[in-house]
Design a protein around this motif. Structure first.
Motif, PDB file in Angstrom:
ATOM      1  N   SER A  15       0.842  -1.191   0.000  1.00 43.00           N
ATOM      2  CA  SER A  15       0.000   0.000   0.000  1.00 43.00           C
ATOM      3  C   SER A  15       0.878   1.243   0.000  1.00 43.00           C
ATOM      4  CB  SER A  15      -0.890  -0.010   1.241  1.00 43.00           C
ATOM      5  OG  SER A  15      -1.514   1.248   1.382  1.00 43.00           O
ATOM      6  N   SER A  16       0.403   2.273  -0.643  1.00 44.79           N
ATOM      7  CA  SER A  16       1.216   3.494  -0.690  1.00 44.79           C
ATOM      8  C   SER A  16       0.878   4.425   0.462  1.00 44.79           C
ATOM      9  CB  SER A  16       0.982   4.228  -2.008  1.00 44.79           C
ATOM     10  OG  SER A  16      -0.332   4.736  -2.046  1.00 44.79           O
ATOM     11  N   GLY A  17      -0.179   4.104   1.158  1.00 45.49           N
ATOM     12  CA  GLY A  17      -0.598   5.011   2.227  1.00 45.49           C
ATOM     13  C   GLY A  17      -0.556   4.408   3.612  1.00 45.49           C
ATOM     14  N   PHE A  18      -1.049   5.151   4.549  1.00 44.95           N
ATOM     15  CA  PHE A  18      -1.097   4.684   5.925  1.00 44.95           C
ATOM     16  C   PHE A  18      -2.308   3.778   6.096  1.00 44.95           C
ATOM     17  CE2 PHE A  18       1.818   8.149   6.485  1.00 44.95           C
ATOM     18  CZ  PHE A  18       2.617   7.751   7.549  1.00 44.95           C
ATOM     19  N   VAL A  64      -2.248   4.404  12.558  1.00 46.64           N
ATOM     20  CA  VAL A  64      -2.116   3.942  11.177  1.00 46.64           C
ATOM     21  C   VAL A  64      -0.630   3.817  10.864  1.00 46.64           C
ATOM     22  CG1 VAL A  64      -4.305   4.775  10.269  1.00 46.64           C
ATOM     23  CG2 VAL A  64      -2.374   6.342  10.432  1.00 46.64           C
ATOM     24  N   TYR A  65      -0.312   2.809  10.066  1.00 45.77           N
ATOM     25  CA  TYR A  65       1.083   2.473   9.807  1.00 45.77           C
ATOM     26  C   TYR A  65       1.454   2.544   8.336  1.00 45.77           C
ATOM     27  CZ  TYR A  65       0.190   0.485  14.422  1.00 45.77           C
ATOM     28  OH  TYR A  65      -0.192   0.301  15.733  1.00 45.77           O
ATOM     29  N   ARG A  66       2.746   2.727   8.102  1.00 47.15           N
ATOM     30  CA  ARG A  66       3.209   2.787   6.724  1.00 47.15           C
ATOM     31  C   ARG A  66       4.638   2.269   6.618  1.00 47.15           C
ATOM     32  NH1 ARG A  66       5.664   6.410   2.793  1.00 47.15           N
ATOM     33  NH2 ARG A  66       4.549   6.262   0.817  1.00 47.15           N
ATOM     34  N   ALA A  67       4.884   1.508   5.576  1.00 53.66           N
ATOM     35  CA  ALA A  67       6.234   1.002   5.337  1.00 53.66           C
ATOM     36  C   ALA A  67       6.884   1.996   4.393  1.00 53.66           C
ATOM     37  CB  ALA A  67       6.165  -0.384   4.690  1.00 53.66           C
ATOM     38  N   CYS A  68       7.718   2.854   4.945  1.00 54.60           N
ATOM     39  CA  CYS A  68       8.341   3.883   4.128  1.00 54.60           C
ATOM     40  C   CYS A  68       9.589   3.366   3.425  1.00 54.60           C
ATOM     41  CB  CYS A  68       8.674   5.098   4.976  1.00 54.60           C
ATOM     42  SG  CYS A  68       7.187   5.968   5.529  1.00 54.60           S
ATOM     43  N   GLY A  69       9.993   4.124   2.389  1.00 57.50           N
ATOM     44  CA  GLY A  69      11.151   3.709   1.610  1.00 57.50           C
ATOM     45  C   GLY A  69      12.472   3.874   2.329  1.00 57.50           C
ATOM     46  N   THR A  70      12.452   4.692   3.347  1.00 56.40           N
ATOM     47  CA  THR A  70      13.698   4.908   4.080  1.00 56.40           C
ATOM     48  C   THR A  70      13.436   4.844   5.572  1.00 56.40           C
ATOM     49  OG1 THR A  70      15.384   6.540   4.632  1.00 56.40           O
ATOM     50  CG2 THR A  70      13.258   7.377   3.965  1.00 56.40           C
ATOM     51  N   GLU A  71      14.442   4.447   6.319  1.00 56.29           N
ATOM     52  CA  GLU A  71      14.247   4.383   7.762  1.00 56.29           C
ATOM     53  C   GLU A  71      14.796   5.640   8.422  1.00 56.29           C
ATOM     54  OE1 GLU A  71      15.278   0.827   9.882  1.00 56.29           O
ATOM     55  OE2 GLU A  71      14.559  -0.484   8.262  1.00 56.29           O
ATOM     56  N   SER A  72      15.354   6.519   7.623  1.00 57.77           N
ATOM     57  CA  SER A  72      15.882   7.746   8.204  1.00 57.77           C
ATOM     58  C   SER A  72      14.736   8.714   8.481  1.00 57.77           C
ATOM     59  CB  SER A  72      16.909   8.381   7.264  1.00 57.77           C
ATOM     60  OG  SER A  72      16.281   8.781   6.068  1.00 57.77           O
TER      61      SER A  72
END
Ligand SMILES: [Zn+2]
Ligand SMILES: [Zn+2]
Ligand SMILES: [Zn+2]
Ligand SMILES: [Zn+2]
Lengths: 124, 124
Positions: A15-18, A64-72
DNA sequence: CGCGTTTTGACAATCATTTTCGTTTTCGGC
DNA sequence: GCCGAAAACGAAAATGATTGTCAAAACGCG
């Protein structure tokens, strides 16, 4: 370990969102998984604790959660309608927050910054 | 109208920090008021709807309210321990948020910005 | 295989917030 | 002052997300 946790992480990544825990649970079940709601919560907590996913609260107060492209460290521009999010950065905001906190004698200063709006797709 | 709403507003004003509905309710009852919890919620909702008080979510996701000195747009520096808050402003943050939203084609752009830390009193 | 450890999931328990719904107050018109 | 409609109240029940419990299942390893 945990195929379960991976399943949650992957569903979130698709998913692209939260997304909310309940939401992800529904998705997983719909895909045929026999995962339990409790496990979804545990996986999300573990993932956010380790910094692998981002979490914030929507207007209703649910997480709400999201897997972002960066952990920074970064922030988000979130569509109020569909939840789609774009990762954004604001160097000046970072320093402003730190300075403001210091100016008032606060320590362990952190901040929450999220920008909301209606995305191009949802506004048409 | 509503002496009740005024009572809630005043109790809130007597605190320098963000307070939860349950919290305010306890205070009011402790002061001898016969107010009901439902009314506290209604008053807080009405007050925040009219912009008279600010509301945000604490880490637990519960809504906390504050009677700020100004009704104009501003943000807060909040003590993570005792909840005390200081009103702060960040002109550059305002424009940054607006521009960032516009750059990505988002409309009706708003933002939430809160700075957290441990206040001088709580850090000693 | 056995066995101790970890993970899981059904179900119950929490807890803030919202709904319901009858009661009480408030208030303008008489 | 007196009356009925409308608004405000509050007690209790309902909701809904999140967490706690605990026994069963999966796993690692000798
Ligand atoms: Zn959208
Ligand atoms: Zn930041
Ligand atoms: Zn403090
Ligand atoms: Zn602002």
């Amino acid at each position: 370990m945990s195929t379960r946790r991976d399943a949650v992480r992957q569903t979130l990544s698709e998913s692209s969102g939260f997304r909310s825990a309940q939401d992800l649970y529904a998705d997983l079940r719909a895909d045929g998984s026999k995962i339990g709601l409790t496990t979804v919560y545990r996986a999300l907590q573990a993932l956010s604790d380790s910094g692998e996913i981002d979490v914030l609260r929507n207007d209703d107060g649910e997480a709400v959660y999201r897997a972002c492209g960066t952990e920074s460290h970064h922030h988000h521009l979130v569509c109020r309608v569909c939840g789609t999010a774009v990762e954004i950065e604001g160097p000046t905001v970072e320093s402003w927050a730190a300075e403001t906190g210091a100016k008032h004698g606060f320590t362990d200063v952190t901040h929450t910054v999220e920008v909301f709006g209606t995305c191009p797709r949802c506004s048409s």
